[in-house]
Design a protein around this motif. Structure first.
Motif, PDB file in Angstrom:
ATOM      1  N   GLY A 251      45.776  45.912  81.510  1.00  0.00           N
ATOM      2  CA  GLY A 251      45.063  44.784  80.924  1.00  0.00           C
ATOM      3  C   GLY A 251      43.581  45.086  80.900  1.00  0.00           C
ATOM      4  N   ILE A 252      42.788  44.100  80.403  1.00  0.00           N
ATOM      5  CA  ILE A 252      41.343  44.297  80.350  1.00  0.00           C
ATOM      6  C   ILE A 252      40.741  44.227  81.745  1.00  0.00           C
ATOM      7  N   MET A 253      39.549  44.813  81.905  1.00  0.00           N
ATOM      8  CA  MET A 253      38.820  44.700  83.172  1.00  0.00           C
ATOM      9  C   MET A 253      38.236  43.292  83.287  1.00  0.00           C
ATOM     10  N   VAL A 254      38.474  42.652  84.400  1.00  0.00           N
ATOM     11  CA  VAL A 254      37.901  41.327  84.662  1.00  0.00           C
ATOM     12  C   VAL A 254      36.888  41.478  85.790  1.00  0.00           C
ATOM     13  N   LEU A 255      35.640  41.074  85.529  1.00  0.00           N
ATOM     14  CA  LEU A 255      34.551  41.280  86.466  1.00  0.00           C
ATOM     15  C   LEU A 255      34.317  40.026  87.306  1.00  0.00           C
ATOM     16  N   ASN A 256      33.515  40.193  88.358  1.00  0.00           N
ATOM     17  CA  ASN A 256      33.141  39.044  89.179  1.00  0.00           C
ATOM     18  C   ASN A 256      32.355  38.036  88.343  1.00  0.00           C
TER      19      ASN A 256
ATOM     20  N   ILE B 103      27.432  35.320  69.701  1.00  0.00           N
ATOM     21  CA  ILE B 103      28.857  35.086  69.933  1.00  0.00           C
ATOM     22  C   ILE B 103      29.652  35.984  68.979  1.00  0.00           C
ATOM     23  N   LEU B 104      30.586  36.754  69.532  1.00  0.00           N
ATOM     24  CA  LEU B 104      31.404  37.667  68.727  1.00  0.00           C
ATOM     25  C   LEU B 104      32.835  37.162  68.642  1.00  0.00           C
ATOM     26  N   ASP B 105      33.431  37.286  67.437  1.00  0.00           N
ATOM     27  CA  ASP B 105      34.866  37.051  67.263  1.00  0.00           C
ATOM     28  C   ASP B 105      35.585  38.365  67.523  1.00  0.00           C
ATOM     29  N   ILE B 106      36.485  38.360  68.505  1.00  0.00           N
ATOM     30  CA  ILE B 106      37.180  39.597  68.883  1.00  0.00           C
ATOM     31  C   ILE B 106      38.672  39.319  68.979  1.00  0.00           C
ATOM     32  N   VAL B 107      39.463  40.136  68.300  1.00  0.00           N
ATOM     33  CA  VAL B 107      40.922  40.094  68.434  1.00  0.00           C
ATOM     34  C   VAL B 107      41.306  40.951  69.625  1.00  0.00           C
ATOM     35  N   CYS B 108      42.058  40.354  70.560  1.00  0.00           N
ATOM     36  CA  CYS B 108      42.391  41.061  71.811  1.00  0.00           C
ATOM     37  C   CYS B 108      43.893  41.053  72.019  1.00  0.00           C
ATOM     38  N   GLY B 109      44.432  42.211  72.401  1.00  0.00           N
ATOM     39  CA  GLY B 109      45.874  42.318  72.634  1.00  0.00           C
ATOM     40  C   GLY B 109      46.252  42.334  74.093  1.00  0.00           C
ATOM     41  N   ALA B 110      45.277  42.205  75.005  1.00  0.00           N
ATOM     42  CA  ALA B 110      45.578  42.254  76.441  1.00  0.00           C
ATOM     43  C   ALA B 110      46.263  40.967  76.881  1.00  0.00           C
ATOM     44  N   PRO B 111      47.293  41.074  77.704  1.00  0.00           N
ATOM     45  CA  PRO B 111      48.000  39.849  78.136  1.00  0.00           C
ATOM     46  C   PRO B 111      47.198  39.018  79.137  1.00  0.00           C
ATOM     47  N   ASN B 112      46.195  39.635  79.804  1.00  0.00           N
ATOM     48  CA  ASN B 112      45.480  38.916  80.866  1.00  0.00           C
ATOM     49  C   ASN B 112      44.147  38.332  80.429  1.00  0.00           C
ATOM     50  N   VAL B 113      43.824  38.363  79.149  1.00  0.00           N
ATOM     51  CA  VAL B 113      42.562  37.800  78.691  1.00  0.00           C
ATOM     52  C   VAL B 113      42.634  36.270  78.794  1.00  0.00           C
ATOM     53  N   ASP B 114      41.487  35.643  79.211  1.00  0.00           N
ATOM     54  CA  ASP B 114      41.483  34.199  79.372  1.00  0.00           C
ATOM     55  C   ASP B 114      40.065  33.665  79.285  1.00  0.00           C
ATOM     56  N   VAL B 115      39.970  32.369  79.131  1.00  0.00           N
ATOM     57  CA  VAL B 115      38.673  31.712  79.035  1.00  0.00           C
ATOM     58  C   VAL B 115      37.946  31.800  80.374  1.00  0.00           C
ATOM     59  N   ASN B 116      36.607  31.900  80.285  1.00  0.00           N
ATOM     60  CA  ASN B 116      35.697  31.943  81.440  1.00  0.00           C
ATOM     61  C   ASN B 116      35.716  33.280  82.186  1.00  0.00           C
TER      62      ASN B 116
ATOM     63  N   SER C 205      37.489  41.081  63.580  1.00  0.00           N
ATOM     64  CA  SER C 205      37.222  41.482  64.973  1.00  0.00           C
ATOM     65  C   SER C 205      35.916  42.265  65.000  1.00  0.00           C
ATOM     66  N   GLU C 206      34.979  41.785  65.824  1.00  0.00           N
ATOM     67  CA  GLU C 206      33.627  42.368  65.851  1.00  0.00           C
ATOM     68  C   GLU C 206      33.358  43.166  67.123  1.00  0.00           C
ATOM     69  N   GLY C 207      34.370  43.693  67.712  1.00  0.00           N
ATOM     70  CA  GLY C 207      34.206  44.487  68.922  1.00  0.00           C
ATOM     71  C   GLY C 207      35.533  44.649  69.634  1.00  0.00           C
ATOM     72  N   MET C 208      35.482  45.074  70.904  1.00  0.00           N
ATOM     73  CA  MET C 208      36.708  45.255  71.670  1.00  0.00           C
ATOM     74  C   MET C 208      36.441  44.924  73.129  1.00  0.00           C
ATOM     75  N   ILE C 209      37.336  44.091  73.705  1.00  0.00           N
ATOM     76  CA  ILE C 209      37.297  43.837  75.143  1.00  0.00           C
ATOM     77  C   ILE C 209      38.066  44.969  75.805  1.00  0.00           C
ATOM     78  N   CYS C 210      37.447  45.629  76.779  1.00  0.00           N
ATOM     79  CA  CYS C 210      37.930  46.952  77.212  1.00  0.00           C
ATOM     80  C   CYS C 210      38.759  46.912  78.485  1.00  0.00           C
ATOM     81  N   ALA C 211      39.754  47.814  78.513  1.00  0.00           N
ATOM     82  CA  ALA C 211      40.509  48.121  79.727  1.00  0.00           C
ATOM     83  C   ALA C 211      39.872  49.330  80.403  1.00  0.00           C
ATOM     84  N   GLU C 212      40.314  49.617  81.638  1.00  0.00           N
ATOM     85  CA  GLU C 212      39.711  50.710  82.410  1.00  0.00           C
ATOM     86  C   GLU C 212      39.881  52.054  81.720  1.00  0.00           C
ATOM     87  N   ASP C 213      41.070  52.304  81.166  1.00  0.00           N
ATOM     88  CA  ASP C 213      41.296  53.622  80.552  1.00  0.00           C
ATOM     89  C   ASP C 213      40.460  53.798  79.298  1.00  0.00           C
ATOM     90  N   GLU C 214      40.166  52.718  78.585  1.00  0.00           N
ATOM     91  CA  GLU C 214      39.353  52.808  77.368  1.00  0.00           C
ATOM     92  C   GLU C 214      37.892  53.116  77.678  1.00  0.00           C
TER      93      GLU C 214
END
Length: 808
Positions: A139-144, A76-89, A121-130
């Motif tokens: 916003g970040i990429m949200v997968l199926n 489990i990683l602690d990550i600080v995220c600035g994307a407005p669309n990040v959410d649980v699950n 912050s131990e990583g980064m949740i990524c957007a498409e351009d990153e």
């Protein structure tokens, strides 16, 4: 030519590393110049699928969230995220510590463990351009939801890693200008040398019988130049949809340096790289009156190619036309208007065989080098036309949709026949100096697809496929056998016998010896020798009058014969500067060319040039060292050529900021000067001082031939030397001093030199100091002290009267 390792292995099931494959290919004559790693999408290492299991607001920032993300293996990683669309699950892509992302804009981002506003912050949740997917940063990429946690991004995006070989393909190996062609040679080598591959075969791409055509579209084909177009085949596929090609096709093309465009164009390029047969796709609605006419262009006919450039054609250029207009330069480049567009629904696919000579001339004259012309110039396989057309049909209908609308047409009036060649085992043995077992020789020949029509223990009658255009003689077959058998398996002979010719095979003329002696003299004085091509670019010259143009240049940048050796010298200096050579003195002996009254003139020129520091020049000259060092060498050559009664004149022109011209009997025989700054900038030379000199060897050699050689007894009387230290005006030159000494010492002066020069401290303003040495001798008796004193008195008096010289 680029070759994909993965592509090759898809055709030839081998278990060899890229390095092993490269070594074998080089050994059998397909030189591998480099092997580069290729990745279809870089920057995804250490990026995995994560599951957001917790989200809460950052205590010190309104727009940041604190998340916990499961990245697999109970981590489990602690990550600080600035994307407005990040959410649980959510299933997201997480760049872990150590990842090096390649963004869409081309930047590189290294992921490190850090603190953001006081929170770890131990990583980064990524957007498409990153991730370099697109320019989307909303916003970040949200997968199926069904994507497994811990799956690598490389696997998620089906990233392909490959190795790409750069093959230095020679001009006679058109049969190897494809993955199938390389696979044929590699298969032959492995089956001959490795028992593990005795059953190895190429997995030729599947094709199928053409289905019955609907007949809704029919294209008439008219070949008006059957010499340059010996075969022309085509099909029409209707009802297609233009879209991006499948990712695996794009990966294959990107690996070999071809930019994907759309599904139809990509498939024609894919088949060309796979089979070596160039194809061309036309939009059917641009084929006026549904007619294809293969004809030569009209003189000065204009044609706009796919790159938007208007080309001027000649009657030697072969064109593919409709009933009214040209659509394509055959085998070289398509036209702007007849290509595949986003709304194209019906395509005509061309598969043809064009004369290599015709394609080579057109491509060279127009300065267009394409993958298509590369293969046609090297002799494409005439028997591959329909097979490649069928392969393209299969892929287009699979990935673009559509159906066959025209019965496949194949116009092949004069079949390009295979070669029949007699092959002698004795000739093979005599040529290589060693026996190769008969069965091994036979096996190699068969694996190279040469058919044995008849055989005996003495030799064979072979039928060589037309695609092997480099095999037309018995010696060519021997070369084929030897390269697959292996040059390294031929033992060196313990004894070598050869005949010595009765007469020299090299040039022993007086002129050749004269040039050689000059070269030897300059090399002995620290000059390097250069040899350059005799071709220049016409754009290098401000004055293009009387230049000798090349009608069919191999390189469009080298389109005239050189008018001087200066530009070659500047190219040499620029090249050496780029490779960190900052000091150089060099020379070249070569011809220059020009026209005069419709006649072509060739002249031998000696070029001397230098920049930077020269140790020999440093040993004496105080300023403008390089200039005077090269000047000294020019004058030594003139002296060697018995041309001492020359005159000099200062000059400046477009090439030289200042310089000297040498004249003999009103004929210019040499030049020397400082190359001007504008010309140095044009050749991208950083150094500010370049000295260049040249001698017209034709004129100088003419005088050298007229020399009269006399012999005299070596005098037995001693030489006396006397030194003078003179204070003279700055304006007084060494030549003036020398001339005065020669006139006053008369016949007794046998040598004169300056051995010291000084100006500066303790020397009056506008004055300089010369230290000169006179060597005196009487050829008939020993000079007495009184005679020497009288000679020196005359010299000093003349120097004082004529040049206001003072003894120091």
């Amino acid at each position: 030519m680029k070759l994909s390792y993965n592509w090759l292995k898809s055709l030839l099931p081998i278990d060899l590393s890229p390095q092993e494959v490269g070594s074998i290919l080089t050994e059998i004559g397909l030189e591998v110049e480099s092997i580069q790693e290729y990745c279809s999408h870089k920057g995804l290492d250490n990026v995995v699928v994560g599951h957001v299991i917790e989200k809460k607001k950052h205590p010190n920032a309104d727009k940041l969230s604190l998340t916990k993300v499961n990245v697999g293996n109970d981590k489990i990683l602690d990550i600080v995220c600035g994307a407005p669309n990040v959410d649980v699950n959510q299933k997201v892509l997480v760049a872990m510590v150590g990842a090096h992302l390649q963004t869409f804009s081309g930047e590189s981002i290294e992921i490190k463990k850090s603190k953001i506003r006081g929170e770890v912050s131990e990583g980064m949740i990524c957007a498409e351009d990153e991730l370099g997917i697109s320019n989307n940063h909303d916003g970040i990429m949200v997968l199926n939801e069904d994507i497994p946690v811990g799956l690598s991004a490389n696997d998620y995006f089906k990233v392909e890693k490959d190795f790409v070989f750069e093959i230095g393909l020679t001009a006679n190996r058109g049969d190897a200008a494809s993955h199938i062609g390389i696979a044929r040679d590699l298969k032959a080598y492995l089956k001959v040398h490795n028992d593990a591959y005795k059953d190895l075969n190429i997995g030729f791409p599947s094709t199928l019988e053409f289905p019955q055509a609907s007949g809704t579209i029919d294209i008439q084909i008219d070949i008006q130049n059957a010499e340059d177009c010996k075969r022309y085949a085509g099909i029409v596929i209707n009802g297609i949809k233009i879209a991006p090609s499948p990712q695996w096709i794009q990966n294959r093309l990107n690996a070999v340096g071809i930019r994907p465009i759309n599904n139809v164009v990509d498939i024609t390029n894919f088949v060309m790289m796979e089979l070596g047969q160039p194809l061309h796709a036309f939009d059917v609605k641009e084929i006026k009156e549904h007619k294809i006419i293969v004809r030569n262009a009209l003189q000065n006919e204009k044609f706009i190619t796919l790159d938007g450039i208007e080309r001027t054609l000649t009657t030697t250029d072969l064109m593919i036309c409709n009933a009214q207009d040209p659509m394509c330069i055959a085998g070289v480049f398509g036209g702007l208007n007849s290509g595949i567009k986003n709304d194209t629904q019906a395509v005509f696919i061309e598969s043809a065989w064009f004369n290599p000579s015709s394609i080579r001339k057109t491509a060279s004259r127009l300065g267009i080098k394409t993958e298509s012309s590369f293969r046609f110039e090297r002799f494409a396989d005439p028997e591959m036309a329909m097979y490649a057309l069928n392969r393209a049909y299969l892929l287009i209908t699979e990935f673009c949709g559509g159906a066959l609308s025209m019965v496949p047409k194949d116009i092949y009036p004069q079949v390009i026949e295979s070669y029949k060649i007699g092959f002698s085992i004795a000739k093979l043995t005599d040529t290589i100096g060693q026996e190769i077992p008969f069965e091994t020789t036979k096996n190699i020949i068969q694996e190279l697809d040469m058919q044995i029509e008849s055989e005996s223990h003495e030799g064979m009658l072979l039928l060589v496929p037309a695609r092997k255009s480099d095999i037309t003689r018995e010696i060519d077959v021997i070369e084929e056998v030897l390269r697959i058998y292996g040059y390294n398996q031929i033992n060196a002979q313990k004894r070598i016998a050869f005949n010595i010719p009765d007469t020299p095979t090299y040039d022993t003329s007086l002129q050749s010896n004269y040039f050689y002696n000059i070269s030897k003299m300059l090399a002995g004085r620290g000059f390097y020798e250069f040899q350059n091509l005799s071709f220049h670019n016409i754009d290098s010259y401000n004055d293009t009058n009387n230049v000798v143009k090349i009608q069919n240049p191999v390189n469009v940048e080298l389109n005239i014969l050189r008018k001087n050796l200066l530009f070659n010298a500047l190219q040499n200096i620029s090249f050496n500067e780029r490779h960190q050579t900052k000091n150089l003195t060099a020379f070249e002996i070569g011809k220059i060319y020009h026209q005069k009254d419709k006649s072509f003139i060739e002249e031998y020129i000696l070029s001397l040039f230098g920049f930077g520091k020269n140790k020999i020049a440093d040993s004496f000259y105080q300023k403008d060292k390089l200039f005077f060092f090269i000047k000294e060498n020019i004058e030594q050559i003139l002296k060697h050529s018995h041309l001492e009664k020359y005159t000099t004149q200062e000059f400046k022109d477009d090439n030289f900021s200042v310089g000297l011209k040498y004249f003999y009997q009103n004929t210019e025989i040499a030049t020397l000067g400082f190359v001007n700054a504008a010309l140095l900038k044009k050749f991208e030379i950083d150094t500010r001082i370049v000295v260049y000199g040249s001698i017209n060897l034709e004129a100088v050699f003419a005088a050298y031939q007229k020399r009269i050689v006399t012999f005299k007894e070596i005098t037995k009387f001693p030489v006396v030397t006397r030194d003078l230290s003179l204070l003279i005006d700055q304006a007084t030159s060494f030549e003036m001093i020398k001339k005065t000494v020669e006139e006053s010492a008369k016949k007794y002066l046998i040598d004169f030199e300056i051995f010291d020069y000084y100006e500066g401290k303790n020397i009056p303003e506008n004055k300089k100091s010369y230290a000169i040495r006179l060597s005196l001798q009487d050829k008939e008796k020993t000079l007495t002290d009184k005679e020497i004193e009288k000679i020196m008195s005359n010299v000093i008096q003349s120097l004082t009267q004529k040049h206001n010289a003072q003894l120091r």
